[in-house]
Design a protein around this motif. Sequence first.
Motif, short mmCIF file in Angstrom:
data_model
loop_
_atom_site.label_atom_id
_atom_site.label_comp_id
_atom_site.label_asym_id
_atom_site.label_seq_id
_atom_site.Cartn_x
_atom_site.Cartn_y
_atom_site.Cartn_z
N LEU A 273 0.68 -1.15 0.04
CA LEU A 273 0.01 -0.10 0.02
C LEU A 273 0.74 1.37 0.25
O LEU A 273 0.54 2.32 -0.60
CB LEU A 273 -0.99 -0.02 1.07
CG LEU A 273 -1.83 1.19 1.29
CD1 LEU A 273 -2.73 1.47 0.01
CD2 LEU A 273 -2.64 1.00 2.56
N GLU A 274 1.97 1.21 0.79
CA GLU A 274 2.93 2.28 0.85
C GLU A 274 3.42 2.72 -0.71
O GLU A 274 3.41 3.94 -1.04
CB GLU A 274 4.12 2.11 1.90
CG GLU A 274 5.07 3.36 1.71
CD GLU A 274 6.25 3.04 2.78
OE1 GLU A 274 6.90 3.72 3.04
OE2 GLU A 274 6.13 1.92 3.42
N ARG A 275 3.93 1.58 -1.58
CA ARG A 275 4.44 1.85 -2.70
C ARG A 275 3.39 2.50 -3.49
O ARG A 275 3.55 3.18 -4.32
CB ARG A 275 5.05 0.69 -3.07
CG ARG A 275 6.34 0.11 -2.10
CD ARG A 275 7.70 0.40 -2.84
NE ARG A 275 8.71 0.06 -1.78
CZ ARG A 275 9.23 -0.71 -2.05
NH1 ARG A 275 8.91 -1.60 -3.40
NH2 ARG A 275 10.41 -1.27 -1.34
N ARG A 276 1.95 1.86 -3.41
CA ARG A 276 1.26 2.11 -4.28
C ARG A 276 0.64 3.74 -4.10
O ARG A 276 0.73 4.41 -5.43
CB ARG A 276 -0.20 1.46 -4.05
CG ARG A 276 -0.22 0.05 -4.40
CD ARG A 276 -1.48 -0.82 -3.85
NE ARG A 276 -1.31 -2.12 -4.11
CZ ARG A 276 -2.12 -3.20 -5.02
NH1 ARG A 276 -3.25 -2.42 -5.23
NH2 ARG A 276 -2.07 -4.41 -5.16
N HIS A 281 1.11 9.34 -6.31
CA HIS A 281 1.77 10.46 -5.60
C HIS A 281 2.76 11.17 -6.82
O HIS A 281 2.63 12.14 -7.40
CB HIS A 281 2.52 10.56 -4.53
CG HIS A 281 2.88 11.80 -4.05
ND1 HIS A 281 2.37 12.89 -3.73
CD2 HIS A 281 4.11 12.41 -4.28
CE1 HIS A 281 3.05 14.06 -3.58
NE2 HIS A 281 4.17 13.83 -3.82
N TRP A 282 3.76 10.14 -7.51
CA TRP A 282 4.70 10.46 -8.49
C TRP A 282 3.87 10.72 -9.55
O TRP A 282 4.19 11.78 -10.29
CB TRP A 282 5.85 9.29 -8.51
CG TRP A 282 6.44 9.34 -9.88
CD1 TRP A 282 7.45 10.41 -10.33
CD2 TRP A 282 6.09 8.74 -11.17
NE1 TRP A 282 7.88 10.22 -11.48
CE2 TRP A 282 7.10 9.04 -11.88
CE3 TRP A 282 5.13 7.73 -11.16
CZ2 TRP A 282 6.96 8.46 -13.38
CZ3 TRP A 282 5.13 7.26 -12.76
CH2 TRP A 282 6.05 7.63 -13.60
N HIS A 315 -6.52 11.02 -9.35
CA HIS A 315 -6.19 11.99 -10.11
C HIS A 315 -6.09 11.52 -11.57
O HIS A 315 -5.95 12.28 -12.33
CB HIS A 315 -4.98 12.69 -9.76
CG HIS A 315 -4.64 13.08 -8.58
ND1 HIS A 315 -4.93 14.34 -8.27
CD2 HIS A 315 -4.21 12.51 -7.27
CE1 HIS A 315 -4.75 14.80 -6.91
NE2 HIS A 315 -4.27 13.58 -6.20
N ASP A 316 -6.69 10.40 -11.76
CA ASP A 316 -7.11 9.64 -12.95
C ASP A 316 -5.74 9.47 -13.92
O ASP A 316 -5.56 10.04 -14.99
CB ASP A 316 -8.17 10.45 -13.96
CG ASP A 316 -8.73 9.77 -14.96
OD1 ASP A 316 -8.67 8.68 -15.00
OD2 ASP A 316 -9.40 10.34 -15.94
N ARG A 317 -4.57 9.15 -13.37
CA ARG A 317 -3.36 8.76 -13.97
C ARG A 317 -3.28 7.36 -14.07
O ARG A 317 -2.13 7.13 -14.63
CB ARG A 317 -2.18 9.40 -12.81
CG ARG A 317 -2.56 10.85 -12.56
CD ARG A 317 -2.90 11.70 -13.84
NE ARG A 317 -1.84 11.82 -14.73
CZ ARG A 317 -1.63 12.50 -15.97
NH1 ARG A 317 -2.84 13.27 -15.96
NH2 ARG A 317 -0.73 12.40 -16.85
#
Length: 482
Positions: A273-276, A281-282, A315-317
């Motif tokens: 979850l942390e990596r997700r 965010h990136w 953010h739809d990325r």
Amino acid sequence: MKPALPNIDLGIDRALSVPVYLQICQRFKTAIAQGHLRSGDRVPAVRGLAMELSVARGTVEMAYRILTDEGYLQVRGAAGTIVSPALPVSVSGVTRAGQARPGTPGAPGAPASPQHGGGTPKPFQLGLPAIDAFPRKVWNRLVAHRLRSGDASAFAYPDPAGYWPLRERIATYLGLSRGVECVPEQVFVTTGYRATLELVLRSLATPDDAFWFEDPGYILARRFLLEVNARLVPVPIDKHGICVEHGLALKADARFAVVTPSHQSPMGVTLSLERRMALLHWAAANGSWVIEDDYDSEFRYAGRPLPALKSLDRHDRVIYSGTFSKVMFPGLRLAYVVAPVNATQRFHEVCASMNAGSPYLLQASVTDFMAEGHFARHLKKMRLLYAQRRDVTARALAEVFGERLAIDLPPGGLQMAARFVDGTDDTAVADHARASGFGEQALSRWYMNAPPQSGLVLGFANVASEDQAMRRALELRRAADA
């Protein structure tokens, strides 16, 4: 359908003060309001949905009771529970015969390897579901019905974006089972993951774009991306999935990240979850795209089912891709991708220029397969079967190879990675085995820049018995000793 806040369950957030049964109610109401579930559609059985969401049957029963009392659902006894035919247009989101309400975007008139070498399935072949367990009689009946129907659509050019009723079914399925919020016009039917990647790249990529790529990562995707001259940035993985910090250090302004978060290919780990959240965010901060390959997420055997990365995307990325090849059979050549809202029009334009669309007959038959409940039943049956075949295969390999082979038992999926701990040349083993008709692959060949591990990547879905597993393990041992 509106996904819940980030958590480990399929859109159900246990940290919220809102009870789980009310969250389930809201998900169904949203699906009905958006037209994903229509009047007369059958909803999942209580037991099946409870297993899918890892909640108590009583929780689902309470949600269904509330929805029935409020007029959203109607109980039909042995025929199951359906969306109430008496729903007004203002609630159901559709008018007649599946026509979207005025103002609803995306009505039907919107613009429009070696491991896959064909032939008889090979022992330990990757990417192949249990061919022997597919309900062929049901499928043949559905296809025959479509053939006899005389529908004019069967003789016309298919919609390049996909058969509209199938796109609706996929959107509904993703909302209920994967927590992915989308509408049918965002869903595009393709002929496989390669075609999906081609559609995404032609729609969004520009020359010289950089791509984060898992190292080791899905070898067929790597080959395609290299063929189209994509600039790959190999990002190492560990037990928590892709190392986002390494990606930032290597190429922080990469335009894309290609990931397999639910079941990493080939190592089988799950993106934490942390990596997700770091990956999302990136992408949001950099204006980058994450291509999520959710290729066999339906099959998870340990712990609770995991949400799609897309379900956490605010953010739809994230560009979500899935396939029917792993859950039904690869001969369908049907996959799908969920386009970002702002890029949907561009995807339509590119689809129209790429091809004439997937065959109507297969798309319509899959639609019927889903509509009649066979798809959900098949998934439930396969989860149990694959868990058994995974364990049988692992036991046979452990007995034959002993401590020479370290088996990473995957929590889900259709394949496993087994690592040699004695310096065995995995490429030689794989080549010898493949010369004898096997379909496994050398693990070291999946690496790019990271120090390769020696091992084998093996498919276990078609290991039908303990005797067969033992015979295959012994033959593999002979190849290793050659």
